[in-house]
Design a protein around this motif. Structure first.
Motif, PDB file in Angstrom:
ATOM      1  N   GLN A 194       6.180 -15.225  -9.374  1.00  0.00           N
ATOM      2  CA  GLN A 194       5.120 -15.710 -10.354  1.00  0.00           C
ATOM      3  C   GLN A 194       3.628 -15.118 -10.282  1.00  0.00           C
ATOM      4  OE1 GLN A 194       5.688 -19.512  -8.670  1.00  0.00           O
ATOM      5  NE2 GLN A 194       6.640 -20.310 -10.836  1.00  0.00           N
ATOM      6  N   LEU A 195       3.356 -13.807  -9.481  1.00  0.00           N
ATOM      7  CA  LEU A 195       2.150 -13.598  -9.060  1.00  0.00           C
ATOM      8  C   LEU A 195       2.123 -11.911  -9.880  1.00  0.00           C
ATOM      9  CD1 LEU A 195       1.654 -14.308  -5.537  1.00  0.00           C
ATOM     10  CD2 LEU A 195       0.742 -15.637  -7.402  1.00  0.00           C
ATOM     11  N   SER A 196       1.032 -11.414 -10.182  1.00  0.00           N
ATOM     12  CA  SER A 196       0.937 -10.047 -10.780  1.00  0.00           C
ATOM     13  C   SER A 196       0.797  -9.110  -9.418  1.00  0.00           C
ATOM     14  CB  SER A 196      -0.591  -9.833 -11.336  1.00  0.00           C
ATOM     15  OG  SER A 196      -1.398 -10.059 -10.604  1.00  0.00           O
ATOM     16  N   GLY A 197       1.219  -7.748  -9.536  1.00  0.00           N
ATOM     17  CA  GLY A 197       0.961  -7.151  -8.579  1.00  0.00           C
ATOM     18  C   GLY A 197      -0.164  -7.075  -7.552  1.00  0.00           C
ATOM     19  N   GLY A 198      -1.370  -7.238  -8.357  1.00  0.00           N
ATOM     20  CA  GLY A 198      -2.773  -7.192  -7.610  1.00  0.00           C
ATOM     21  C   GLY A 198      -2.936  -8.438  -6.993  1.00  0.00           C
ATOM     22  N   GLN A 199      -2.454  -9.613  -7.556  1.00  0.00           N
ATOM     23  CA  GLN A 199      -2.518 -10.926  -6.891  1.00  0.00           C
ATOM     24  C   GLN A 199      -1.307 -10.736  -5.542  1.00  0.00           C
ATOM     25  OE1 GLN A 199      -1.282 -13.243 -10.010  1.00  0.00           O
ATOM     26  NE2 GLN A 199      -3.273 -14.082 -10.425  1.00  0.00           N
ATOM     27  N   GLN A 200      -0.217 -10.316  -5.682  1.00  0.00           N
ATOM     28  CA  GLN A 200       0.722 -10.087  -4.420  1.00  0.00           C
ATOM     29  C   GLN A 200       0.113  -9.214  -3.586  1.00  0.00           C
ATOM     30  OE1 GLN A 200       4.682  -8.678  -5.564  1.00  0.00           O
ATOM     31  NE2 GLN A 200       4.666  -9.945  -7.372  1.00  0.00           N
ATOM     32  N   GLN A 201      -0.831  -8.190  -3.449  1.00  0.00           N
ATOM     33  CA  GLN A 201      -1.362  -7.733  -2.469  1.00  0.00           C
ATOM     34  C   GLN A 201      -2.417  -8.321  -2.129  1.00  0.00           C
ATOM     35  OE1 GLN A 201       0.760  -5.607  -1.914  1.00  0.00           O
ATOM     36  NE2 GLN A 201      -0.028  -3.478  -1.897  1.00  0.00           N
ATOM     37  N   ARG A 202      -3.108  -9.044  -2.920  1.00  0.00           N
ATOM     38  CA  ARG A 202      -4.270  -9.792  -2.293  1.00  0.00           C
ATOM     39  C   ARG A 202      -3.769 -11.036  -1.282  1.00  0.00           C
ATOM     40  NH1 ARG A 202      -8.332 -11.141  -7.015  1.00  0.00           N
ATOM     41  NH2 ARG A 202      -6.527 -10.827  -8.062  1.00  0.00           N
ATOM     42  N   VAL A 203      -2.545 -11.458  -1.647  1.00  0.00           N
ATOM     43  CA  VAL A 203      -1.894 -12.455  -0.877  1.00  0.00           C
ATOM     44  C   VAL A 203      -1.497 -11.802   0.348  1.00  0.00           C
ATOM     45  CG1 VAL A 203       0.232 -14.154  -0.502  1.00  0.00           C
ATOM     46  CG2 VAL A 203      -1.300 -14.086  -2.744  1.00  0.00           C
ATOM     47  N   ALA A 204      -0.791 -10.600   0.277  1.00  0.00           N
ATOM     48  CA  ALA A 204      -0.454 -10.054   1.509  1.00  0.00           C
ATOM     49  C   ALA A 204      -1.549  -9.441   2.251  1.00  0.00           C
ATOM     50  CB  ALA A 204       0.259  -8.604   1.134  1.00  0.00           C
ATOM     51  N   ILE A 205      -2.612  -9.515   1.912  1.00  0.00           N
ATOM     52  CA  ILE A 205      -3.968  -9.192   2.877  1.00  0.00           C
ATOM     53  C   ILE A 205      -4.272 -10.486   3.461  1.00  0.00           C
ATOM     54  CG2 ILE A 205      -6.571  -8.581   2.848  1.00  0.00           C
ATOM     55  CD1 ILE A 205      -6.159  -6.880   0.282  1.00  0.00           C
ATOM     56  N   ALA A 206      -4.086 -11.587   2.870  1.00  0.00           N
ATOM     57  CA  ALA A 206      -4.441 -12.841   3.451  1.00  0.00           C
ATOM     58  C   ALA A 206      -3.330 -13.034   4.413  1.00  0.00           C
ATOM     59  CB  ALA A 206      -4.552 -14.022   2.324  1.00  0.00           C
ATOM     60  N   VAL A 207      -2.151 -12.693   4.328  1.00  0.00           N
ATOM     61  CA  VAL A 207      -1.174 -12.698   5.280  1.00  0.00           C
ATOM     62  C   VAL A 207      -1.390 -11.824   6.651  1.00  0.00           C
ATOM     63  CG1 VAL A 207       1.518 -12.433   5.963  1.00  0.00           C
ATOM     64  CG2 VAL A 207       0.737 -13.386   3.687  1.00  0.00           C
ATOM     65  N   ALA A 208      -1.839 -10.801   6.128  1.00  0.00           N
ATOM     66  CA  ALA A 208      -2.052  -9.815   7.213  1.00  0.00           C
ATOM     67  C   ALA A 208      -3.332 -10.424   8.250  1.00  0.00           C
ATOM     68  CB  ALA A 208      -2.451  -8.465   6.897  1.00  0.00           C
ATOM     69  N   LEU A 209      -4.217 -11.096   7.598  1.00  0.00           N
ATOM     70  CA  LEU A 209      -5.583 -11.496   8.256  1.00  0.00           C
ATOM     71  C   LEU A 209      -5.332 -12.928   8.833  1.00  0.00           C
ATOM     72  CD1 LEU A 209      -8.222 -10.631   5.669  1.00  0.00           C
ATOM     73  CD2 LEU A 209      -7.924  -9.670   7.919  1.00  0.00           C
ATOM     74  N   ALA A 210      -4.161 -13.640   8.624  1.00  0.00           N
ATOM     75  CA  ALA A 210      -3.899 -14.895   9.149  1.00  0.00           C
ATOM     76  C   ALA A 210      -4.191 -15.185  10.691  1.00  0.00           C
ATOM     77  CB  ALA A 210      -2.508 -15.314   8.883  1.00  0.00           C
ATOM     78  N   ASN A 211      -3.917 -14.199  11.493  1.00  0.00           N
ATOM     79  CA  ASN A 211      -3.903 -14.437  12.855  1.00  0.00           C
ATOM     80  C   ASN A 211      -5.186 -13.800  13.482  1.00  0.00           C
ATOM     81  OD1 ASN A 211      -1.569 -16.113  13.207  1.00  0.00           O
ATOM     82  ND2 ASN A 211      -0.221 -14.464  13.841  1.00  0.00           N
ATOM     83  N   THR A 212      -5.897 -13.539  12.575  1.00  0.00           N
ATOM     84  CA  THR A 212      -7.426 -12.958  12.893  1.00  0.00           C
ATOM     85  C   THR A 212      -7.253 -11.666  13.908  1.00  0.00           C
ATOM     86  OG1 THR A 212      -7.633 -14.173  15.097  1.00  0.00           O
ATOM     87  CG2 THR A 212      -8.462 -14.961  12.896  1.00  0.00           C
ATOM     88  N   PRO A 213      -6.560 -10.820  13.146  1.00  0.00           N
ATOM     89  CA  PRO A 213      -6.431  -9.167  13.891  1.00  0.00           C
ATOM     90  C   PRO A 213      -7.708  -8.563  14.051  1.00  0.00           C
ATOM     91  CG  PRO A 213      -5.665  -9.133  11.615  1.00  0.00           C
ATOM     92  CD  PRO A 213      -6.018 -10.576  11.897  1.00  0.00           C
ATOM     93  N   SER A 214      -7.595  -7.660  15.239  1.00  0.00           N
ATOM     94  CA  SER A 214      -8.802  -6.956  15.293  1.00  0.00           C
ATOM     95  C   SER A 214      -8.794  -5.589  14.421  1.00  0.00           C
ATOM     96  CB  SER A 214      -8.624  -6.471  16.832  1.00  0.00           C
ATOM     97  OG  SER A 214      -8.559  -7.149  17.840  1.00  0.00           O
ATOM     98  N   VAL A 215      -7.509  -5.378  13.952  1.00  0.00           N
ATOM     99  CA  VAL A 215      -7.397  -4.125  13.113  1.00  0.00           C
ATOM    100  C   VAL A 215      -6.540  -4.637  12.001  1.00  0.00           C
ATOM    101  CG1 VAL A 215      -6.733  -1.770  12.778  1.00  0.00           C
ATOM    102  CG2 VAL A 215      -7.505  -2.695  14.814  1.00  0.00           C
ATOM    103  N   LEU A 216      -6.849  -4.105  10.887  1.00  0.00           N
ATOM    104  CA  LEU A 216      -6.044  -4.286   9.737  1.00  0.00           C
ATOM    105  C   LEU A 216      -5.729  -2.811   9.224  1.00  0.00           C
ATOM    106  CD1 LEU A 216      -4.490  -5.872   7.175  1.00  0.00           C
ATOM    107  CD2 LEU A 216      -6.711  -6.073   6.103  1.00  0.00           C
ATOM    108  N   LEU A 217      -4.353  -2.692   9.027  1.00  0.00           N
ATOM    109  CA  LEU A 217      -3.481  -1.434   8.523  1.00  0.00           C
ATOM    110  C   LEU A 217      -3.212  -1.327   7.321  1.00  0.00           C
ATOM    111  CD1 LEU A 217      -2.086  -0.374  11.909  1.00  0.00           C
ATOM    112  CD2 LEU A 217      -4.383   0.322  11.171  1.00  0.00           C
ATOM    113  N   ALA A 218      -3.290  -0.388   6.115  1.00  0.00           N
ATOM    114  CA  ALA A 218      -2.766  -0.536   4.831  1.00  0.00           C
ATOM    115  C   ALA A 218      -2.376   0.775   4.441  1.00  0.00           C
ATOM    116  CB  ALA A 218      -3.809  -1.049   4.203  1.00  0.00           C
ATOM    117  N   ASP A 219      -1.033   0.953   4.340  1.00  0.00           N
ATOM    118  CA  ASP A 219      -0.501   2.088   3.770  1.00  0.00           C
ATOM    119  C   ASP A 219      -0.204   2.146   2.218  1.00  0.00           C
ATOM    120  OD1 ASP A 219       0.795   4.438   3.699  1.00  0.00           O
ATOM    121  OD2 ASP A 219       2.633   4.175   4.956  1.00  0.00           O
ATOM    122  N   GLU A 220      -1.087   3.096   1.626  1.00  0.00           N
ATOM    123  CA  GLU A 220      -1.090   2.958   0.252  1.00  0.00           C
ATOM    124  C   GLU A 220      -1.030   1.807  -0.600  1.00  0.00           C
ATOM    125  OE1 GLU A 220      -1.593   5.868  -1.427  1.00  0.00           O
ATOM    126  OE2 GLU A 220      -0.968   7.367  -0.281  1.00  0.00           O
TER     127      GLU A 220
END
Length: 359
Positions: A194-220
């Motif tokens: 139900q989300l656009s591609g951009g919204q999906q990627q921003r939700v994915a960033i939130a998922v990656a940040l959920a556990n307060t990581p030291s490093v966030l890696l993003a491949d393309e």
């Protein structure tokens, strides 16, 4: 294909240096040698103050008895709080490096440390804990980042639930704050389809940040998005970097993304080859701001650097060059006699030629 030239000094220079070295060695006392050895032992290790430290990392894949060197002694340092980009042609080794940093692959040789974690010595349990607590990852394919049967907020709270030690209310509050920070509160109760591609990627960033990581890696992360949506996704990375202080490393082919970060490192043939540093300058007279970019060749720990092919072709540099140490720089010249080894064959054109000044 990258063609290789080895740097060499002239025979006279080498003999003079050897004679000077012998004279110096003759006059060196045992106490002086011990002092030098102690000073060398006391020097901080390479990358001791960096969040990410890759020291001569090698990764070799074997397929049907054929070995392929994806990484060939790569060096890289990333400081805490940095937002940077990695660029390079397909097959240059950047995705292999990202998989190593994400804990999904193990180097064949060398040293790789992230936030104090040694990526070569970790066992399976330590590696799992590392992926949950230390690093977050955002894939190019939006479908790989989110579970299709969960809503956005459920996807975000899931990593915290798997990690444990966090109450339900705290998990919900953390998820809500990430949705607000990334400007996707309206997506809270929607599933990925139900989300656009951009919204999906921003939700994915939130998922990656959920556990307060030291490093966030993003491949393309913007590879499947149009330019306007890609700008929104990159703005989300920048906001996470500025507001949370998370270090972010982005692999990208998108030059617009690469131009938005202060540091862009290029990987070529399994090694870091060049680096672009950007800074903002203010005109004292007008007060107008402008961005200044400066490109540097990367000098690795073995003393190797890759010279741009257009530079070497313009001066006819092939096979060997002359070096001379000046007071504040090293001079590099084509072979004055134009000699070439007949057995070497013709030089091959490529994106860069490599000069070696081995220690």
């Amino acid at each position: 294909m990258t063609s290789s030239t080895e740097t060499a000094g002239t025979a006279g220079t080498a003999k003079a240096a050897g004679a000077a070295g012998a004279a110096g060695a003759a006059g060196t006392t045992l106490a002086e040698l011990e002092r030098r050895a102690a000073a060398r032992r006391d020097r901080p290790s390479y990358g001791h103050d960096a969040l990410i430290a890759c020291d001569r990392v090698v990764r070799i894949f074997t397929t049907d008895g054929v070995e392929v060197q994806a990484l060939q002694g790569l060096d890289l340092l990333v400081q805490e709080g940095e937002l940077m980009a990695l660029v390079g042609a397909s097959g240059s080794g950047k995705s292999t490096l990202m998989n190593i940093l994400a804990g999904l692959d193990v180097p064949t040789a060398g040293s790789a440390k992230v936030a104090g974690c040694d990526l070569l010595s970790m066992g399976p349990k330590e590696r799992l804990r590392y992926r949950r607590d230390v690093v977050g990852f955002v894939w190019q394919q939006t479908a790989r980042n989110l579970l299709p049967y969960l809503t956005a907020i459920q996807n975000i709270t899931l990593p915290m639930q798997l990690r444990g030690g966090i109450g339900k209310r705290e998990r919900a509050a953390r998820a809500e704050s990430l949705l607000t920070m990334l400007d996707i509160e309206q997506c809270r109760d929607r599933r990925p389809q139900q989300l656009s591609g951009g919204q999906q990627q921003r939700v994915a960033i939130a998922v990656a940040l959920a556990n307060t990581p030291s490093v966030l890696l993003a491949d393309e992360p913007t590879g499947e998005l149009d330019s306007a949506t890609g700008e929104q996704v990159f703005a989300a990375f920048r906001r996470a970097n500025e507001e949370l202080g998370t270090s972010i490393v982005i692999v990208t082919h998108d030059q617009a993304v690469a131009n938005e970060v202060r540091r862009t490192v290029a990987i070529r043939d399994g090694r870091t080859s060049s680096e672009v540093l950007r800074r903002t300058e203010v005109d004292a007279a007008t007060g107008q701001e402008s961005q200044v970019a400066r490109e540097y060749a990367m000098l690795d720990r073995a003393g190797r650097l890759q010279l741009p092919a257009d530079h070497t072709r313009a001066l006819g540099m092939e096979h060997r060059v002359l070096l001379e140490l000046e007071q504040d720089h090293i001079g590099v010249w084509p072979d004055a006699h134009g000699t070439r080894e007949k057995t070497d064959g013709p030089a091959q054109d490529g994106p860069a030629q490599e000069a070696s000044a081995e220690e």
